[in-house]
Design a protein around this motif. Structure first.
Motif, mmCIF file in Angstrom:
data_model
loop_
_atom_site.group_PDB
_atom_site.id
_atom_site.type_symbol
_atom_site.label_atom_id
_atom_site.label_comp_id
_atom_site.label_asym_id
_atom_site.label_seq_id
_atom_site.Cartn_x
_atom_site.Cartn_y
_atom_site.Cartn_z
ATOM 1 N N THR A 3 0.835 -1.195 0.000
ATOM 2 C CA THR A 3 0.000 0.000 0.000
ATOM 3 C C THR A 3 0.870 1.246 0.000
ATOM 4 O O THR A 3 2.072 1.193 0.302
ATOM 5 C CB THR A 3 -0.917 0.033 1.234
ATOM 6 O OG1 THR A 3 -0.097 0.186 2.408
ATOM 7 C CG2 THR A 3 -1.754 -1.218 1.345
ATOM 8 N N VAL A 4 0.255 2.354 -0.323
ATOM 9 C CA VAL A 4 0.961 3.636 -0.294
ATOM 10 C C VAL A 4 1.486 3.898 1.113
ATOM 11 O O VAL A 4 2.626 4.324 1.289
ATOM 12 C CB VAL A 4 0.025 4.774 -0.750
ATOM 13 C CG1 VAL A 4 0.673 6.127 -0.535
ATOM 14 C CG2 VAL A 4 -0.361 4.601 -2.205
ATOM 15 N N SER A 5 0.682 3.605 2.103
ATOM 16 C CA SER A 5 1.071 3.829 3.496
ATOM 17 C C SER A 5 2.289 2.999 3.866
ATOM 18 O O SER A 5 3.207 3.487 4.536
ATOM 19 C CB SER A 5 -0.098 3.494 4.419
ATOM 20 O OG SER A 5 0.263 3.685 5.763
ATOM 21 N N GLU A 6 2.329 1.734 3.427
ATOM 22 C CA GLU A 6 3.475 0.870 3.717
ATOM 23 C C GLU A 6 4.729 1.375 3.026
ATOM 24 O O GLU A 6 5.823 1.357 3.601
ATOM 25 C CB GLU A 6 3.176 -0.567 3.296
ATOM 26 C CG GLU A 6 2.138 -1.253 4.148
ATOM 27 C CD GLU A 6 1.680 -2.573 3.575
ATOM 28 O OE1 GLU A 6 1.228 -3.401 4.367
ATOM 29 O OE2 GLU A 6 1.767 -2.778 2.341
ATOM 30 N N THR A 7 4.583 1.838 1.801
ATOM 31 C CA THR A 7 5.718 2.374 1.055
ATOM 32 C C THR A 7 6.258 3.622 1.736
ATOM 33 O O THR A 7 7.476 3.788 1.879
ATOM 34 C CB THR A 7 5.318 2.701 -0.395
ATOM 35 O OG1 THR A 7 4.850 1.503 -1.013
ATOM 36 C CG2 THR A 7 6.477 3.269 -1.182
ATOM 37 N N ILE A 8 5.368 4.490 2.164
ATOM 38 C CA ILE A 8 5.777 5.719 2.847
ATOM 39 C C ILE A 8 6.473 5.379 4.157
ATOM 40 O O ILE A 8 7.531 5.925 4.464
ATOM 41 C CB ILE A 8 4.577 6.646 3.067
ATOM 42 C CG1 ILE A 8 4.098 7.192 1.723
ATOM 43 C CG2 ILE A 8 4.933 7.791 4.013
ATOM 44 C CD1 ILE A 8 2.764 7.888 1.772
ATOM 45 N N SER A 9 5.916 4.438 4.918
ATOM 46 C CA SER A 9 6.520 4.036 6.187
ATOM 47 C C SER A 9 7.911 3.467 5.965
ATOM 48 O O SER A 9 8.842 3.770 6.707
ATOM 49 C CB SER A 9 5.656 3.001 6.895
ATOM 50 O OG SER A 9 4.558 3.602 7.493
ATOM 51 N N ARG A 57 4.338 16.039 4.624
ATOM 52 C CA ARG A 57 3.364 16.670 3.725
ATOM 53 C C ARG A 57 3.039 15.767 2.541
ATOM 54 O O ARG A 57 1.876 15.631 2.146
ATOM 55 C CB ARG A 57 3.880 18.021 3.245
ATOM 56 C CG ARG A 57 3.776 19.126 4.287
ATOM 57 C CD ARG A 57 4.017 20.507 3.686
ATOM 58 N NE ARG A 57 5.291 20.628 2.985
ATOM 59 C CZ ARG A 57 6.454 20.933 3.563
ATOM 60 N NH1 ARG A 57 6.504 21.177 4.855
ATOM 61 N NH2 ARG A 57 7.555 21.036 2.848
ATOM 62 N N ALA A 58 4.062 15.117 1.972
ATOM 63 C CA ALA A 58 3.837 14.227 0.839
ATOM 64 C C ALA A 58 2.990 13.027 1.255
ATOM 65 O O ALA A 58 2.090 12.608 0.510
ATOM 66 C CB ALA A 58 5.173 13.760 0.264
ATOM 67 N N ALA A 59 3.254 12.493 2.431
ATOM 68 C CA ALA A 59 2.473 11.352 2.917
ATOM 69 C C ALA A 59 1.022 11.756 3.145
ATOM 70 O O ALA A 59 0.096 11.000 2.802
ATOM 71 C CB ALA A 59 3.084 10.812 4.208
ATOM 72 N N GLN A 60 0.813 12.927 3.707
ATOM 73 C CA GLN A 60 -0.549 13.401 3.944
ATOM 74 C C GLN A 60 -1.283 13.617 2.628
ATOM 75 O O GLN A 60 -2.462 13.263 2.493
ATOM 76 C CB GLN A 60 -0.527 14.685 4.769
ATOM 77 C CG GLN A 60 -0.098 14.470 6.204
ATOM 78 C CD GLN A 60 0.157 15.762 6.950
ATOM 79 O OE1 GLN A 60 0.396 16.823 6.352
ATOM 80 N NE2 GLN A 60 0.140 15.695 8.275
ATOM 81 N N GLU A 61 -0.600 14.169 1.647
ATOM 82 C CA GLU A 61 -1.214 14.408 0.340
ATOM 83 C C GLU A 61 -1.527 13.080 -0.349
ATOM 84 O O GLU A 61 -2.592 12.905 -0.941
ATOM 85 C CB GLU A 61 -0.313 15.269 -0.537
ATOM 86 C CG GLU A 61 -0.837 15.533 -1.926
ATOM 87 C CD GLU A 61 -2.161 16.284 -1.963
ATOM 88 O OE1 GLU A 61 -2.846 16.235 -3.024
ATOM 89 O OE2 GLU A 61 -2.564 16.925 -0.965
ATOM 90 N N ALA A 63 -2.108 10.223 1.078
ATOM 91 C CA ALA A 63 -3.227 9.605 1.799
ATOM 92 C C ALA A 63 -4.540 10.270 1.401
ATOM 93 O O ALA A 63 -5.553 9.591 1.201
ATOM 94 C CB ALA A 63 -3.001 9.706 3.301
ATOM 95 N N ARG A 64 -4.520 11.589 1.259
ATOM 96 C CA ARG A 64 -5.731 12.310 0.857
ATOM 97 C C ARG A 64 -6.156 11.889 -0.544
ATOM 98 O O ARG A 64 -7.348 11.621 -0.791
ATOM 99 C CB ARG A 64 -5.495 13.823 0.912
ATOM 100 C CG ARG A 64 -6.789 14.630 0.627
ATOM 101 C CD ARG A 64 -6.511 16.104 0.387
ATOM 102 N NE ARG A 64 -5.699 16.357 -0.809
ATOM 103 C CZ ARG A 64 -6.132 16.273 -2.068
ATOM 104 N NH1 ARG A 64 -7.364 15.891 -2.327
ATOM 105 N NH2 ARG A 64 -5.335 16.540 -3.071
ATOM 106 N N GLN A 65 -5.193 11.818 -1.449
ATOM 107 C CA GLN A 65 -5.517 11.429 -2.832
ATOM 108 C C GLN A 65 -6.025 9.992 -2.890
ATOM 109 O O GLN A 65 -6.960 9.697 -3.641
ATOM 110 C CB GLN A 65 -4.293 11.589 -3.735
ATOM 111 C CG GLN A 65 -3.958 13.028 -4.004
ATOM 112 C CD GLN A 65 -2.726 13.181 -4.871
ATOM 113 O OE1 GLN A 65 -2.148 12.207 -5.342
ATOM 114 N NE2 GLN A 65 -2.304 14.420 -5.100
ATOM 115 N N ALA A 66 -5.427 9.108 -2.110
ATOM 116 C CA ALA A 66 -5.879 7.715 -2.082
ATOM 117 C C ALA A 66 -7.297 7.623 -1.544
ATOM 118 O O ALA A 66 -8.131 6.866 -2.054
ATOM 119 C CB ALA A 66 -4.937 6.869 -1.241
ATOM 120 N N LYS A 67 -7.584 8.408 -0.520
ATOM 121 C CA LYS A 67 -8.932 8.414 0.067
ATOM 122 C C LYS A 67 -9.944 8.949 -0.951
ATOM 123 O O LYS A 67 -11.043 8.408 -1.081
ATOM 124 C CB LYS A 67 -8.938 9.257 1.332
ATOM 125 C CG LYS A 67 -10.263 9.244 2.048
ATOM 126 C CD LYS A 67 -10.201 10.086 3.316
ATOM 127 C CE LYS A 67 -11.549 10.119 3.995
ATOM 128 N NZ LYS A 67 -11.533 10.944 5.197
#
Length: 69
Positions: A3-9, A57-61, A63-67
């Motif tokens: 997931t995007v979240s896992e990649t960011i982490s 900021r990139a992670a938040q953006e 996550a927002r786009q994925a949502k």
């Protein structure tokens, strides 16, 4: 599938490890004899802070786009 979240982490963890390694190197007592080391340490800390803020900021953006998707 990653997931995007896992990649960011994972990326943040790698960045934090790199930062730790760099700080460890620059904290070396042998480097205290180098006149410009204080300036280099400050630049590193400033760069780390900026990179961390940008990553958040990139992670938040992302996550927002994925949502939104």
């Amino acid at each position: 599938m990653t997931t995007v979240s896992e990649t960011i982490s994972s990326t943040q963890a790698e960045l934090e490890k790199l930062v730790g390694d760099l700080r460890g190197l620059l904290a070396s007592k042998e480097l205290d004899a180098v006149p410009d080391i204080h300036v280099l340490r400050q630049r590193l800390d400033d760069g780390i802070s900026h990179a961390r803020d940008s990553a958040v900021r990139a992670a938040q953006e992302a996550a927002r786009q994925a949502k939104d998707a």
